[in-house]
Design a protein around this motif. Sequence first.
Motif, PDB file in Angstrom:
ATOM      1  N   ALA A 188       0.823  -1.214   0.000  1.00  0.00           N
ATOM      2  CA  ALA A 188       0.000   0.000   0.000  1.00  0.00           C
ATOM      3  C   ALA A 188       0.851   1.255   0.000  1.00  0.00           C
ATOM      4  O   ALA A 188       0.461   2.283  -0.561  1.00  0.00           O
ATOM      5  N   GLY A 189       2.023   1.196   0.629  1.00  0.00           N
ATOM      6  CA  GLY A 189       2.863   2.375   0.784  1.00  0.00           C
ATOM      7  C   GLY A 189       3.692   2.737  -0.431  1.00  0.00           C
ATOM      8  O   GLY A 189       4.424   3.728  -0.399  1.00  0.00           O
ATOM      9  N   HIS A 190       3.590   1.948  -1.484  1.00  0.00           N
ATOM     10  CA  HIS A 190       4.352   2.212  -2.706  1.00  0.00           C
ATOM     11  C   HIS A 190       3.453   2.082  -3.924  1.00  0.00           C
ATOM     12  O   HIS A 190       2.451   1.340  -3.891  1.00  0.00           O
ATOM     13  N   PRO A 191       3.779   2.764  -5.006  1.00  0.00           N
ATOM     14  CA  PRO A 191       3.064   2.505  -6.255  1.00  0.00           C
ATOM     15  C   PRO A 191       3.255   1.037  -6.658  1.00  0.00           C
ATOM     16  O   PRO A 191       4.180   0.363  -6.175  1.00  0.00           O
ATOM     17  N   PRO A 192       2.421   0.522  -7.559  1.00  0.00           N
ATOM     18  CA  PRO A 192       2.458  -0.915  -7.866  1.00  0.00           C
ATOM     19  C   PRO A 192       3.709  -1.392  -8.582  1.00  0.00           C
ATOM     20  O   PRO A 192       3.948  -2.599  -8.671  1.00  0.00           O
ATOM     21  N   GLY A 193       4.527  -0.490  -9.091  1.00  0.00           N
ATOM     22  CA  GLY A 193       5.747  -0.929  -9.756  1.00  0.00           C
ATOM     23  C   GLY A 193       6.655  -1.712  -8.841  1.00  0.00           C
ATOM     24  O   GLY A 193       7.379  -2.612  -9.289  1.00  0.00           O
ATOM     25  N   PHE A 198      15.516  -0.217  -5.745  1.00  0.00           N
ATOM     26  CA  PHE A 198      15.176   1.132  -6.198  1.00  0.00           C
ATOM     27  C   PHE A 198      16.445   1.959  -6.400  1.00  0.00           C
ATOM     28  O   PHE A 198      16.557   2.725  -7.362  1.00  0.00           O
ATOM     29  N   ALA A 199      17.390   1.816  -5.461  1.00  0.00           N
ATOM     30  CA  ALA A 199      18.635   2.582  -5.533  1.00  0.00           C
ATOM     31  C   ALA A 199      19.408   2.262  -6.796  1.00  0.00           C
ATOM     32  O   ALA A 199      19.988   3.148  -7.432  1.00  0.00           O
ATOM     33  N   ALA A 200      19.430   0.988  -7.172  1.00  0.00           N
ATOM     34  CA  ALA A 200      20.155   0.587  -8.382  1.00  0.00           C
ATOM     35  C   ALA A 200      19.502   1.165  -9.628  1.00  0.00           C
ATOM     36  O   ALA A 200      20.180   1.684 -10.525  1.00  0.00           O
ATOM     37  N   MET A 241       7.157   4.944 -10.272  1.00  0.00           N
ATOM     38  CA  MET A 241       6.149   3.908 -10.095  1.00  0.00           C
ATOM     39  C   MET A 241       6.523   2.896  -9.013  1.00  0.00           C
ATOM     40  O   MET A 241       5.762   1.968  -8.739  1.00  0.00           O
ATOM     41  N   MET A 242       7.692   3.073  -8.393  1.00  0.00           N
ATOM     42  CA  MET A 242       8.105   2.173  -7.316  1.00  0.00           C
ATOM     43  C   MET A 242       8.052   2.828  -5.947  1.00  0.00           C
ATOM     44  O   MET A 242       7.872   2.150  -4.933  1.00  0.00           O
ATOM     45  N   SER A 243       8.242   4.146  -5.880  1.00  0.00           N
ATOM     46  CA  SER A 243       8.268   4.820  -4.586  1.00  0.00           C
ATOM     47  C   SER A 243       7.756   6.241  -4.737  1.00  0.00           C
ATOM     48  O   SER A 243       8.167   6.963  -5.653  1.00  0.00           O
TER      49      SER A 243
END
Length: 472
Positions: free
Chosen positions: A178-183, A254-256, A293-295
Amino acid sequence: MSGSDERADAGGTTSPPRSPADSEAATAEDGDRARSRAGLIGVIVTVLLIAASVIIPAATGWNVRAGHFPPLHAIWDPGIGPGTPAAILLAVLTVIYAPRAAGWSWRRLLWVVYGWGVAWMLALGLIDGWYGIGGILDEKTEYLRTARIVVADVPAFLRGFIERIPIDAEDNWAVHVAGHPPGATLFFVGLVAIGLGGAIAAGIVITLIAGTTAIAVLQTTRLLGSEQLARRAAPFLTVGPAAIWMCVSADAMFAAVAAWATFALAVAATTRRTGAMIAGSLGAGLLYGYCVMMSYGLPLLAVLALTVLWLARSWRPIPWVAVAGLAVVGVFAVFGFAWWEAFPVLRERYWAGIASDRPGAYWTWADLAAVAVSAGPWVGAGIGAAVVDGIRPTAQPRGRRAVALLALAGVAMCLLATASQMSRAEVERIWLPFVPWMLVGTALLPVRWQRAGLIVQLASALVVLHLVFTRW
């Protein structure tokens, strides 16, 4: 009689005029002294900040709602584990052999950075046994359980995503979903689809991806700054406390992605070939778009992207990056997830949860202490040096200022994130995409600082992981 002749007749001596080489050496020496002072101040401030964030809640009984060892989301749990001998051995070998990397070819350096970084992450993870490699990924708050369910119907997952974000929604999503976009979840859906949906397998995949972050940052630093400075930063990007969270956290992935997006943008901004510029720009746009789309916090990467374009003195990539990035966001919207509709809903869930009980009077500054633990105390020294080189553009080579501004962009992203009040606690993991950019500032410190810095970074990683259980 001239003034100099008068001084000579009076028994005085005259100093010969300085040569350009002497002036440059004096300027460099002055710069090193300034960086040393700023670096020392930076380390002291960082250590005091970390100490205050630990001592104040403990001494006052202030419940800041983050486990039992704030500012980390962790519990006090001293002990050793299977990975302890390997981690100590790698730490010792790093201190001994890191200075020799200056003589390696660039390609060899990148291979060693990757292999050594992955080994360091795995060794730290194994201090908690196999659970430390991926066990947390199987918890109910994480993505994998949801990924195993929605893999059968991804379009339905996207269409119904927003309505299941609220905390009071029937069958609401797990906390991280829930805390992140669906990516973010779709990454794990992909792992499940190819047979890598087990916790350990997913943890190893994340670790292998996370290991590439340092390579992307080094390549970007080399393009915009200098190869020499990139080499100096390499050990600090390879080993350090951040690896504690990179081995088990989706935020490391995500960082990568963010790092490679930035490298692609640097390529686009520095090349003279139109085709390469367009290809790099589109690649950067697609990767930055997927970061969004991930954060919900990764639109802050715009600060880093603009810094890269400003350093390269090229704005040509912007239209191409924008088109590609918006295309990613648009595709998600077509399939049912509109970011601009989801964010207000997510914000309501955020404040309906534990965040509202986490005091802003503590976390607004303690977030910075938490990320300092993740990045390591030496990040303060690098930031101090970056401030010196960032405000003295005429006193050092252009490459130094470029590296300084990359490091300060990393700091700016953290400051904006904490100012948003949407990052109360857990930032030792959440801000992993910003950490390596702050660490490039360590390249600006005098060479004699390197070994001491590595000892501090390595020791802090070992101490943290052997004293507390981080839950990530």
